[in-house]
Motif scaffolding. Structure first.
Motif, PDB file in Angstrom:
ATOM      1  N   LEU A 153      44.164  31.163  41.329  1.00  0.00           N
ATOM      2  CA  LEU A 153      43.517  30.053  40.753  1.00  0.00           C
ATOM      3  C   LEU A 153      42.992  30.249  39.474  1.00  0.00           C
ATOM      4  N   ALA A 154      42.030  31.378  39.419  1.00  0.00           N
ATOM      5  CA  ALA A 154      41.349  31.770  38.442  1.00  0.00           C
ATOM      6  C   ALA A 154      41.988  32.174  36.978  1.00  0.00           C
ATOM      7  N   ALA A 283      33.815  27.069  36.933  1.00  0.00           N
ATOM      8  CA  ALA A 283      34.653  25.987  37.070  1.00  0.00           C
ATOM      9  C   ALA A 283      35.266  25.601  38.516  1.00  0.00           C
ATOM     10  N   ILE A 284      35.773  26.607  39.185  1.00  0.00           N
ATOM     11  CA  ILE A 284      36.172  26.408  40.398  1.00  0.00           C
ATOM     12  C   ILE A 284      34.918  25.813  41.462  1.00  0.00           C
ATOM     13  N   GLU A 285      33.958  26.301  41.147  1.00  0.00           N
ATOM     14  CA  GLU A 285      32.679  25.993  41.982  1.00  0.00           C
ATOM     15  C   GLU A 285      32.329  24.530  41.702  1.00  0.00           C
ATOM     16  N   LEU A 288      35.759  21.629  37.909  1.00  0.00           N
ATOM     17  CA  LEU A 288      36.250  21.427  36.560  1.00  0.00           C
ATOM     18  C   LEU A 288      37.563  21.857  36.259  1.00  0.00           C
ATOM     19  N   GLY A 289      38.717  21.232  35.869  1.00  0.00           N
ATOM     20  CA  GLY A 289      40.027  21.583  35.663  1.00  0.00           C
ATOM     21  C   GLY A 289      40.765  21.761  36.833  1.00  0.00           C
ATOM     22  N   VAL A 290      40.346  21.858  38.262  1.00  0.00           N
ATOM     23  CA  VAL A 290      40.822  22.295  39.352  1.00  0.00           C
ATOM     24  C   VAL A 290      40.707  20.804  40.552  1.00  0.00           C
TER      25      VAL A 290
END
Length: 308
Positions: A153-154, A283-285, A288-290
């Motif tokens: 994902l990253a 961003a995942i934490e 944002l955008g996921v």
């Protein structure tokens, strides 16, 4: 059904046939790739009906997706558009040598794959995971799988940020810092200043309503090159001109060792460096955008229930 499942090739076995499929140089859609690979491996409609455990996708389609992902990490294929795949010059050169096979071990020879492994510290390839499965507890296997999915994902998130414009990236990092609590989630707490003549400042976040405490932002959307000490020195100079002492430098790439040392040596300005890996983790934490694609409930016995 289990016998049919054994007929479906693993994602590494699909690598070379898929690359050869794209060697004509034209752009292939996912449906075209799926049809051609289905015919190549003599799969039937019954094979294609077999799904992954979550029931959200066909097993063969899922394995083709992992194949595609690793070929792209190695720089052998590219995505010229959404859902469209095309071989690269590196891919053509590799096929020109008439390779007998292409698996994870062979990917190690490609610089882009090595760079990806270095960025995400991905020693947990599926090949290594398979050899460790018998030695791991189910909880360890689950944790290892979750880590690999998170790294995947990253990677996709970082690719998207590199593909979009630098203006989009500047706005993205401002939104990320807001999600992290800077500016107390107030809509009026941020300024996007990135433009010609911005003096090296791409954004400003006010940590209080009166703007007495500001954080200045510099965002660099690099595809390959790392950020060096000159960029950090310029940012420090920009902060000094503004009379402020707090700055965050974010990039989709990496920071050279000299850049990191330059930030550490800064006495008047406090500089925080966030590279591509940390950027995607944040961003995942902070979502944002996921988005959440699936959830798994892990249950255990309720010992209190069985007490007499």
């Amino acid at each position: 059904m289990s016998d049919l499942k054994n007929d479906i090739p693993d994602f590494q076995t699909i690598m070379l046939p898929m690359l050869k499929l794209l060697q004509d140089g034209r752009q292939w859609t996912l449906n075209e790739v799926m049809r051609a690979l289905t015919a190549h491996f003599n799969l039937t409609e019954e094979h294609l009906k077999i799904q992954v455990p979550s029931k959200q996708m066909g097993l063969f389609r899922n394995r083709v997706g992992w194949t595609r992902s690793y070929l792209k990490k190695a720089g052998l294929i590219q995505y010229p558009d959404r859902g469209v795949y095309q071989i690269t010059e590196e891919g053509k050169q590799f096929l020109a040598n008439n390779p007998p096979k292409l698996r994870m071990k062979q990917l190690e020879q490609f610089p882009k794959y090595k760079e990806w492994r270095q960025t995400f510290n991905s020693g947990n390839t599926k090949e290594k995971q398979a050899t460790r499965t018998e030695e791991q507890t189910p909880e360890e296997v689950l944790a290892s799988t979750v880590e690999e999915l998170r790294n995947e994902l990253a990677t996709e998130l970082l690719d998207k940020l590199k593909e979009n414009s630098f203006q989009y990236f500047e706005k993205f990092v401002i939104q990320l810092l807001q999600r992290m609590g800077y500016g107390e989630f107030r809509e009026d707490s941020t300024q996007h200043t990135g433009q010609a003549g911005d003096q090296g400042i791409d954004g400003i976040i006010s940590q209080d309503r009166l703007g007495l405490e500001n954080v200045y932002i510099q965002a660099k959307r690099f595809s390959n090159n790392s950020v060096g000490s000159p960029e950090i020195r310029n940012f420090i100079g920009s902060l000094a001109l503004q009379g402020v002492n707090k700055g965050v430098f974010l990039t989709t790439s990496r920071f050279s060792s000299s850049a990191i040392q330059t930030a550490l040596d800064s006495k008047q300005q406090k500089i925080v460096l966030i590279d591509g890996k940390e950027l995607t983790e944040l961003a995942i934490e902070f979502n944002l955008g996921v988005q959440i694609a699936d959830t798994i409930d892990i249950k255990k016995i309720d010992l209190d229930y069985f007490e007499e």
